[in-house]
Design a protein around this motif. Structure first.
Motif, short mmCIF file in Angstrom:
data_model
loop_
_atom_site.label_atom_id
_atom_site.label_comp_id
_atom_site.label_asym_id
_atom_site.label_seq_id
_atom_site.Cartn_x
_atom_site.Cartn_y
_atom_site.Cartn_z
N LEU A 867 0.85 -1.19 0.00
CA LEU A 867 0.00 0.00 0.00
C LEU A 867 0.89 1.25 0.00
O LEU A 867 1.59 1.50 0.98
N PRO A 868 0.86 2.04 -1.04
CA PRO A 868 1.75 3.22 -1.16
C PRO A 868 1.21 4.41 -0.38
O PRO A 868 0.94 5.47 -0.93
N VAL A 869 1.04 4.23 0.96
CA VAL A 869 0.54 5.33 1.77
C VAL A 869 1.72 6.15 2.30
O VAL A 869 2.87 5.70 2.29
N ILE A 874 -1.56 4.86 14.05
CA ILE A 874 -1.55 3.70 14.95
C ILE A 874 -2.89 3.62 15.66
O ILE A 874 -3.37 4.62 16.22
N ASP A 875 -3.48 2.43 15.65
CA ASP A 875 -4.81 2.22 16.23
C ASP A 875 -4.81 2.65 17.70
O ASP A 875 -3.90 2.32 18.48
N GLY A 876 -5.84 3.38 18.09
CA GLY A 876 -5.94 3.91 19.44
C GLY A 876 -6.03 2.86 20.53
O GLY A 876 -5.75 3.15 21.71
N ILE A 877 -6.40 1.62 20.16
CA ILE A 877 -6.50 0.57 21.19
C ILE A 877 -5.12 0.25 21.78
O ILE A 877 -5.00 -0.26 22.90
N PHE A 878 -4.07 0.55 21.04
CA PHE A 878 -2.71 0.35 21.55
C PHE A 878 -2.18 1.61 22.23
O PHE A 878 -1.28 1.55 23.08
N ILE A 898 8.65 0.04 12.04
CA ILE A 898 8.37 -0.47 10.69
C ILE A 898 7.98 0.68 9.75
O ILE A 898 8.42 0.77 8.61
N GLY A 899 7.18 1.58 10.28
CA GLY A 899 6.76 2.71 9.46
C GLY A 899 7.92 3.57 9.04
O GLY A 899 8.03 4.00 7.88
N HIS A 900 8.83 3.85 9.99
CA HIS A 900 10.00 4.66 9.65
C HIS A 900 10.91 3.96 8.66
O HIS A 900 11.53 4.61 7.80
N LEU A 901 11.04 2.60 8.84
CA LEU A 901 11.87 1.84 7.90
C LEU A 901 11.29 1.96 6.47
O LEU A 901 12.04 1.97 5.49
N LEU A 902 9.96 2.04 6.36
CA LEU A 902 9.31 2.17 5.05
C LEU A 902 9.16 3.63 4.64
O LEU A 902 8.48 3.95 3.67
N ARG A 903 9.82 4.54 5.42
CA ARG A 903 9.82 5.98 5.13
C ARG A 903 8.41 6.57 5.13
O ARG A 903 8.03 7.35 4.28
N LYS A 904 7.67 6.16 6.14
CA LYS A 904 6.33 6.68 6.32
C LYS A 904 6.27 7.39 7.65
O LYS A 904 6.89 6.97 8.63
N GLN A 905 5.49 8.48 7.70
CA GLN A 905 5.30 9.18 8.96
C GLN A 905 4.26 8.44 9.81
O GLN A 905 3.39 7.73 9.28
N LEU A 920 5.01 8.52 24.05
CA LEU A 920 5.08 8.51 22.59
C LEU A 920 6.28 9.29 22.08
O LEU A 920 6.90 8.94 21.08
N ARG A 921 6.66 10.37 22.85
CA ARG A 921 7.84 11.12 22.46
C ARG A 921 9.09 10.25 22.59
O ARG A 921 10.00 10.31 21.76
N ASP A 922 9.11 9.44 23.69
CA ASP A 922 10.26 8.55 23.88
C ASP A 922 10.36 7.53 22.75
O ASP A 922 11.46 7.18 22.30
N ILE A 923 9.22 7.03 22.31
CA ILE A 923 9.22 6.01 21.23
C ILE A 923 9.64 6.64 19.90
O ILE A 923 10.26 5.99 19.06
N GLY A 924 9.33 7.94 19.72
CA GLY A 924 9.72 8.60 18.48
C GLY A 924 8.60 8.75 17.47
O GLY A 924 8.86 8.94 16.26
N VAL A 925 7.34 8.70 17.94
CA VAL A 925 6.21 8.90 17.02
C VAL A 925 6.24 10.33 16.50
O VAL A 925 6.58 11.27 17.24
N ASP A 926 5.87 10.52 15.21
CA ASP A 926 5.97 11.83 14.56
C ASP A 926 4.86 12.79 14.99
O ASP A 926 5.10 13.97 15.29
N TYR A 927 3.61 12.33 14.95
CA TYR A 927 2.46 13.20 15.23
C TYR A 927 1.52 12.50 16.21
O TYR A 927 1.48 11.26 16.29
N ILE A 928 0.74 13.33 16.91
CA ILE A 928 -0.24 12.79 17.84
C ILE A 928 -1.57 13.48 17.59
O ILE A 928 -1.64 14.62 17.12
N GLN A 929 -2.66 12.79 17.96
CA GLN A 929 -4.02 13.30 17.78
C GLN A 929 -4.88 12.75 18.91
O GLN A 929 -4.82 11.57 19.24
#
Length: 958
Positions: A867-869, A874-878, A898-905, A920-929
């Motif tokens: 899927l070229p997204v 990330i699902d909110g249940i996690f 995995i997302g970063h390895l595939l160059r996805k935000q 989430l900041r410690d993990i390195g996630v790009d954006y939060i909502q």
């Protein structure tokens, strides 16, 4: 005492009174005869002039040359005895008049109105009419003139006339005066004679006789003759001298008149456009007109004296060609007395061009002498016009006969007067077979009265155009449908008829029948379709409400249809549906209504049937379907059917409620293991839930129709302080406002929308509303980084939705790079090929894509590489328990890496606390909502947010 008169006085006096009585009687007779002769001469004169002028005007009219006609008429002015002359058209309106003020006036406005009875006779007989006016002072003459045809006529049918009035008062006055003079002179002579009786002698008698002889000689030799009225001598000599004077005077007057007539005749001949020559009894030319002379000069015919004195017969014989011999033969027949006239048309090559002439020869007598009048009229223009007319008629005939429409001309009573070739062939006839037959024989018995009414309407209302559709019978008995247009016309015979134009609409009628059939029947199975089924179901609901009748609705859904369709293809699926339809049809009552509702769903309406009886019949249908085996290309499939049953009674509110109840019962049967029959029960919680979802269908449709949806937005914020993205980033959300004005979250209605196939309509509304808002707020778009819009799985499966998105982006002018689309992982995997195509097409335009609820699927990582997204959400249940649950933390970390390895935000959803944000900041996630960052707000608040721009800032500042 008896008076005795001497004989010398008695004889002279007797002679005197006897002669005086005779003289008076003679004078009266002379006056009467002179008057009659004057009237007769004037009538002859009027006939000659009238025929010549009428012929000249008629010729000019045929040539369509009014100037020439006017010139010919003006020649009448040379006639000194003519008092008044006019030419009238067919409606008795004066076209030419000797009095200019009368031109254009009606005939009754002129003094020649007294000639109207003569005019009527002349038009009927087509022969000139002449009579003495009632006042006896003038001669009235009328000569018919055939006028030029109008544009609507093929040949001229209009008759005009030349009317003239000649005065005879002068001739009558002269006759009376002459009589008086004669009486006076003869009276004097008589007196002298009586006196001369006494001394009459040879000397007195001989001298007057000699003078009389001398005068007679002079008159015979055409020498000047002196009057003899002063002659003295015997009474007889004196009377003879007076008579001789009268005769000489009459001869002089007649000679003058003859010269005048001759001059007028030659002037008239010269005025004629035809080339005229007068021949004697030997065929020699004795006179020609100016047109003859000019034609000869112009075309190099070097004839001495223009042929006068030469033999016309010799010209024709010397020509040697066919036409010359024909003319010579015709002239000889006229001269021999076999015929009185001859006519021929011939062509004549001239230095100018090929010309055509009409030669007319007529025999006439002048003083017992035979003469032949020949007139060569140039008809070149007429020939060219006739040729053009023939070509036009030929084109018209070709168009008429071969026009792909049926043309009929129908007389009163329905008799066919004409029909074109194409129309006759369409009916299987020849045109000649139908002419004269009844039009009504071409229609079926039941429609003939209607056609008769249409034709009578046209006949009774000229100018009215009537149209109708009906059927016609062909010769072989088959039927063709036609659209007929009719109106009354006037035929060249001045009869009223009806022109009927028929257009073959058989294919249109057949198509209409097919459309009507398709509107009520399913093309695949031959069963009635959903629309017709719901109409009949509505009647059953009304019957139950009004009559207390009991009916039952069965909703059938095949259990293995998707397997067959996916395994063997749509052709196998179509064949399966046809076989199932026949199986079910064989296991329902004849009075029951079976319909295909769509896809693999069928409906059965059992009217006047109890619920228990319906359950038995539904079980029999289910068992019949189960017993079937479907074979296709070596594969054999077992079938099953889940059937939901719902009663229709006085408590049934509507068609939709009954359909919803049966559908809920059917889905309950599926949930309970499929291939079973389940009846709707109002106390069943699961069925109530499904029933509640079905009630959402009507609410959602009303919301879409009435605009009850509203757009909200929720920001997506960069988690890293080093993120340099400039502009706003948010997700568009949808809310529903209910009847009380309260907002309803999408979780309450989107499941029902997905289940009942309304999700795509909602997606279209959200997309259009979002793009329209952005298009109307260009300042906001300038500060916008990314606006993401959710797309359901149903929309991904529709090719038309992709075209809709592309068209809306192009028409609104919003930069595609400012738009993003969120699709759920489940929807993308379920429609992998179409989802991939959807993403690639819009990515080419610059749009970005986010894979929503990632991680909830069983094979998320396996599909991710296909899927070229651009973004993984990330699902909110996690996410929600990441601060306390190490497994969730590990799952988020894995997805992020995995997302970063595939160059996805990556975007973490449902962020609800500061602790989650720090993790989430410690993990390195790009954006939060989530609510910890920004609560959803109406889309209209974006304008204010644009003005504040970065006041909310990133998480560290919020």
């Amino acid at each position: 005492m008896v008076l005795r008169i001497p004989l010398r006085f008695l004889i002279p006096s007797g002679i005197f009174f006897a002669a005086l009585g005779l003289l008076i009687a003679f004078a009266a007779s002379e006056v009467r005869i002179s008057n009659l002769r004057a009237e007769e001469n004037l009538q002859k004169h009027a006939r000659v002039i009238g025929n010549i002028v009428a012929s000249a005007v008629e010729t000019a009219e045929r040539r369509g040359d009014p100037a020439e006609a006017s010139f010919a008429f003006e020649q009448t002015r040379a006639d000194r005895r003519l008092v008044e002359a006019v030419i009238v058209d067919e409606s008795d309106r004066i076209s030419y008049a000797s009095t200019l003020t009368l031109r254009g006036a009606p005939l009754h406005a002129s003094k020649l109105a007294v000639a109207e009875p003569l005019l009527a006779v002349a038009r009927i007989s087509t022969i000139g009419q002449i009579e003495i006016a009632d006042d006896g002072k003038s001669v009235l003459s009328v000569f018919p003139i055939r006028l030029a045809p109008t544009d609507e006529e093929f040949t001229g049918g209009r008759i005009g006339a030349l009317l003239m009035r000649h005065s005879i008062e002068g001739e009558k006055t002269a006759a009376v005066n002459a009589a008086i003079n004669r009486v006076g002179v003869l009276g004097l002579v008589l007196a002298l004679v009586c006196l001369a009786v006494w001394w009459f002698s040879n000397r007195i008698l001989v001298k007057p006789l000699l003078r009389l002889v001398d005068a007679a000689d002079r008159l015979a030799q055409d020498r000047p003759v002196h009057t003899l009225s002063g002659q003295r001598g015997a009474a007889e000599i004196e009377r003879l001298a007076g008579a001789f004077d009268q005769m000489a005077d009459a001869l002089r007057r007649r000679t003058d008149a003859l010269e005048e007539s001759r001059a007028f005749l030659f002037a008239t001949m010269d005025a004629l456009p035809s080339h005229v020559a007068v021949l004697d009894a030997e065929g020699r030319i004795i006179a020609v007109n100016d047109a003859w002379r000019k034609f000869g000069d112009r075309n190099g015919l070097t004839l001495s004296n223009h042929g006068v004195g030469a033999s016309y017969l010799k010209f024709c014989d010397d020509a040697g060609d066919g036409i010359g011999l024909v003319v010579a033969d015709g002239l000889r027949r006229i001269l021999s007395g076999e015929r009185t006239e001859f006519h021929v048309d011939y062509s004549c090559p001239t230095p100018e061009r090929q010309q055509w002439f009409a030669l007319e020869m007529r025999l006439f007598e002048s003083g017992g002498i035979v003469r032949v009048l020949t007139a060569h009229q140039n008809i070149t223009s007429l020939k060219y016009a006739e040729s053009a007319l023939r070509r036009g008629e030929e084109r018209y005939r070709i168009l008429y006969e071969n026009n792909p429409l049926m043309f009929l001309t129908v007389k009163a009573g329905g008799v066919i007067a004409s029909i074109n070739k194409f129309g006759a062939e369409q009916l299987g006839y020849r045109a000649a077979d139908l002419v004269g037959t009844s039009l009504y024989s071409l229609y079926e018995e039941e429609v003939r009265d209607g056609v008769r009414e249409h034709l009578n309407l046209c006949l009774a209302s000229p100018g009215v155009v009537d149209r109708w559709e009906t059927s016609k019978l062909r010769k072989d008995g088959t039927t063709m449908w036609v659209r007929e247009t009719a109106r009354s016309i006037r035929t060249p015979q001045n009869e009223i008829a009806v022109l009927v134009v028929c257009e073959d609409v058989t294919e249109t009628q057949e198509l209409s029948k097919r459309l009507k059939y398709q509107a009520s029947y399913d093309a695949l199975t031959g069963l009635i379709n959903r629309h017709e089924f719901e109409r009949r179901l509505g009647s059953a609901v009304q019957s139950a409400a009004s009559d207390g009748a009991e009916h039952v609705l069965c909703y059938l859904d095949l259990d293995q249809f998707k397997v067959v369709n996916d395994t063997c293809g749509h052709m196998a699926g179509d064949e399966l549906l046809r076989q199932v339809a026949q199986t079910v049809k064989g296991n329902v009552r004849n009075r029951d209504t079976l319909a295909r509702l769509g896809g693999d769903e069928f409906g059965i309406l059992m009217e006047h049937c109890s619920l228990d009886r319906a359950m038995q019949r539904a079980e029999a249908v289910r068992a019949a379907v189960e017993d079937c085996r479907f074979a296709w290309e070596g594969n054999v499939f077992a079938l099953g059917a889940s059937i939901g049953v719902a009663a229709i009674n006085v408590h049934s509110a509507s068609v939709s409620s009954v359909m919803s109840a049966a559908d809920a019962a059917c889905y309950a049967a599926k949930d309970e293991g499929r291939n079973r029959v389940n009846a709707f029960r109002a106390d069943d919680l699961d069925q109530n839930r499904r029933h509640g979802e079905m009630r959402w269908v009507a609410r959602l449709q009303r919301a879409l129709d009435d605009g009850l949806f509203e757009l909200f937005f929720q920001r997506i914020v960069a988690l890293s302080a080093t993120d340099t993205t400039d502009g706003l980033h948010y997700e568009v959300l949808i809310r529903l406002r209910d009847e009380d004005g309260q907002l309803i979250a999408p979780g309450a209605f989107l499941p029902a929308a997905e289940r009942f196939h309304l999700a795509s309509r909602i997606d279209r509304w959200v997309l259009s509303a979002s793009i329209d808002w952005l298009s109307s707020n260009p300042e906001h778009v300038r500060h916008l980084a990314l606006c993401t819009i959710n797309v359901s799985g149903q929309s991904l499966a529709e090719d038309a939705f992709l075209d809709f998105v592309i068209e809306r982006i192009a028409s609104a002018g919003v930069p595609a790079g400012k738009l993003g689309f969120e699709i759920t992982e489940t929807a993308a995997i379920a429609n992998l090929s179409k989802a991939t195509r959807f993403i690639r097409k819009l990515s080419e335009l610059g749009c970005r894509f986010a894979l929503d609820d990632f991680g909830s699927g069983l094979s998320s990582f396996g599909y991710l590489k296909h899927l070229p997204v651009d973004i993984l959400k990330i699902d909110g249940i996690f996410v929600r328990d990441i601060a306390t649950n190490p497994i969730d933390a590990a799952m988020v970390r894995s997805i992020n890496e995995i997302g970063h390895l595939l160059r996805k935000q990556t975007v973490a959803e449902f962020v609800n606390s500061d602790a989650v944000i720090e993790r989430l900041r410690d993990i390195g996630v790009d954006y939060i909502q989530g609510y910890a960052v920004h609560c959803p707000r109406p889309l209209s608040d974006l304008q204010q947010l644009t003005e504040e721009r970065y006041r909310i800032g990133n998480v560290s500042g919020s």
